[in-house]
Design a protein around this motif. Structure first.
Motif, PDB file in Angstrom:
ATOM      1  N   HIS A  79      67.299   2.878  27.390  1.00 43.19           N
ATOM      2  CA  HIS A  79      66.531   4.113  27.564  1.00 43.19           C
ATOM      3  C   HIS A  79      65.307   4.168  26.654  1.00 43.19           C
ATOM      4  CE1 HIS A  79      69.304   4.649  24.266  1.00 43.19           C
ATOM      5  NE2 HIS A  79      68.706   5.758  23.895  1.00 43.19           N
ATOM      6  N   LEU A  80      65.250   3.259  25.671  1.00 46.20           N
ATOM      7  CA  LEU A  80      64.113   3.223  24.752  1.00 46.20           C
ATOM      8  C   LEU A  80      63.056   2.196  25.162  1.00 46.20           C
ATOM      9  CD1 LEU A  80      66.084   3.380  21.362  1.00 46.20           C
ATOM     10  CD2 LEU A  80      65.183   5.277  22.729  1.00 46.20           C
ATOM     11  N   ASN A 120      60.692   8.337  32.180  1.00 43.84           N
ATOM     12  CA  ASN A 120      60.964   9.532  31.374  1.00 43.84           C
ATOM     13  C   ASN A 120      60.460   9.314  29.955  1.00 43.84           C
ATOM     14  OD1 ASN A 120      61.874  11.777  30.063  1.00 43.84           O
ATOM     15  ND2 ASN A 120      64.053  11.422  30.410  1.00 43.84           N
ATOM     16  N   PRO A 121      59.355   9.923  29.592  1.00 43.46           N
ATOM     17  CA  PRO A 121      58.802   9.761  28.241  1.00 43.46           C
ATOM     18  C   PRO A 121      59.707  10.316  27.156  1.00 43.46           C
ATOM     19  CG  PRO A 121      57.621  11.479  29.446  1.00 43.46           C
ATOM     20  CD  PRO A 121      58.502  10.786  30.434  1.00 43.46           C
ATOM     21  N   MET A 122      60.705  11.128  27.538  1.00 43.66           N
ATOM     22  CA  MET A 122      61.655  11.666  26.567  1.00 43.66           C
ATOM     23  C   MET A 122      62.761  10.664  26.244  1.00 43.66           C
ATOM     24  SD  MET A 122      60.412  14.534  25.831  1.00 43.66           S
ATOM     25  CE  MET A 122      59.280  15.762  26.480  1.00 43.66           C
ATOM     26  N   PRO A 169      69.758  11.673  32.712  1.00 43.30           N
ATOM     27  CA  PRO A 169      69.229  11.012  33.904  1.00 43.30           C
ATOM     28  C   PRO A 169      67.753  11.325  34.130  1.00 43.30           C
ATOM     29  CG  PRO A 169      70.291  13.040  34.532  1.00 43.30           C
ATOM     30  CD  PRO A 169      70.491  12.909  33.044  1.00 43.30           C
ATOM     31  N   ALA A 170      67.178  10.565  35.045  1.00 45.21           N
ATOM     32  CA  ALA A 170      65.833  10.823  35.546  1.00 45.21           C
ATOM     33  C   ALA A 170      65.817  10.376  36.993  1.00 45.21           C
ATOM     34  CB  ALA A 170      64.792  10.061  34.735  1.00 45.21           C
ATOM     35  N   ILE A 171      64.914  10.929  37.773  1.00 45.53           N
ATOM     36  CA  ILE A 171      64.821  10.525  39.176  1.00 45.53           C
ATOM     37  C   ILE A 171      63.377  10.208  39.544  1.00 45.53           C
ATOM     38  CG2 ILE A 171      66.818  11.899  39.885  1.00 45.53           C
ATOM     39  CD1 ILE A 171      64.791  13.890  41.194  1.00 45.53           C
ATOM     40  N   VAL A 172      63.252   9.381  40.575  1.00 45.35           N
ATOM     41  CA  VAL A 172      61.961   9.124  41.193  1.00 45.35           C
ATOM     42  C   VAL A 172      62.154   9.312  42.695  1.00 45.35           C
ATOM     43  CG1 VAL A 172      60.156   7.442  41.666  1.00 45.35           C
ATOM     44  CG2 VAL A 172      61.211   7.524  39.400  1.00 45.35           C
ATOM     45  N   PHE A 215      62.736  14.571  35.045  1.00 47.47           N
ATOM     46  CA  PHE A 215      63.851  14.390  34.110  1.00 47.47           C
ATOM     47  C   PHE A 215      64.401  15.752  33.737  1.00 47.47           C
ATOM     48  CE2 PHE A 215      59.766  14.057  31.879  1.00 47.47           C
ATOM     49  CZ  PHE A 215      59.856  15.032  30.901  1.00 47.47           C
ATOM     50  N   GLU A 216      65.498  15.762  32.992  1.00 55.95           N
ATOM     51  CA  GLU A 216      66.327  16.928  32.649  1.00 55.95           C
ATOM     52  C   GLU A 216      67.263  17.243  33.820  1.00 55.95           C
ATOM     53  OE1 GLU A 216      66.828  18.369  29.791  1.00 55.95           O
ATOM     54  OE2 GLU A 216      65.253  17.234  28.777  1.00 55.95           O
TER      55      GLU A 216
END
Length: 249
Positions: free
Chosen positions: A40-41, A49-51, A55-58, A65-66
């Motif tokens: 994730h980094l 996801n810059p955070m 999860p994240a979606i496209v 994200f969130e």
């Protein structure tokens, strides 16, 4: 283009999003972001996801994200999603939002801190923090009590008196399910007094079968692995003491 869900099933909110997609027949590609390997980094995931969290979606060219925002988007963007997940009625939506907002600074904070400071920390190379675990347990017990007394009161089987689950039910229960990695003593002490919560979990499991159990399989495997690691650590800590004992021969 097919929806892409970037997730790690060890992540509570990741599981909520995956279960939601499966239950509602949303065609998606699950892309694992291994938190234990710190994927994730990576620079690649930061573009999603810059955070640097899952999860994240496209969805096409749309990125989000969130987990709560993702669940709301999915419920609105995919027409086959049943209304009970995120009702069209504005007042019911507002109440769902109130539960989700409360979740972040109460149940989620408490459960994540307690699990980390009782079982996960050593496995990740960090020391246990009994004081943090004690504080987290107080907030966790208080949060479970509030769920029972405020949102599970009445005749409904789900939050807010509902007879079918909403995205709030799924999000909060995936959080509580993280307690499955605890040893039996801690698990029983925390969840034992909360019979309504236990029934609510079972009702949500039944309403989302077989996907609920399939997605949570990773927790049961993690519990077994953590138990072995605890046993190894306990043996390594006692062996030096045994060797130092004076001989009585």
């Amino acid at each position: 283009m097919k929806l892409k869900v970037y997730a790690d099933r060890m992540s509570q909110p990741s599981r909520a999003v995956i279960i939601f997609c499966k239950v509602n027949g949303i065609d998606f590609e699950e892309i694992k972001v291994d938190l234990s390997k710190r994927q994730h980094l990576s620079a690649e995931f930061k573009e999603i996801n810059p955070m640097e969290k899952v999860p994240a979606i496209v969805d096409g060219r749309f990125k989000l994200f969130e987990s709560h925002a993702i669940l709301i988007y999915l419920a609105c963007a995919f027409p086959r999603v049943a209304d009970h997940w995120y009702p069209a009625d504005v007042s019911r939506r507002a109440k769902i939002h109130s539960v989700l907002d409360w979740h972040h600074s109460n149940l989620r904070q408490a459960a994540a801190s307690f699990v980390f400071n009782t079982v996960l920390a050593p496995a990740l190379g960090f020391p246990l923090n009994p004081q943090a675990a004690s504080q987290a347990e107080k907030l966790l017990s208080s949060s479970l009590s509030k769920i029972e007394s405020i949102w599970l009161k009445g005749n409904g089987r789900f939050l807010l008196g509902g007879f079918q689950p909403s995205i709030a039910d799924l999000s909060l229960i995936c959080e509580i399910m993280q307690l499955e990695v605890l040893d039996e003593k801690d698990h029983s002490r925390i969840l034992g007094p909360h019979k309504k919560v236990q029934q609510w979990i079972e009702d949500t499991r039944n309403a989302t079968r077989p996907h609920f159990d399939e997605v949570h399989t990773i927790l049961y495997k993690a519990k077994s692995k953590l138990a072995v690691q605890r046993s190894v650590r306990a043996n390594s800590e006692t062996e030096p003491s045994i060797r130092k004992l004076p001989s009585k021969m």
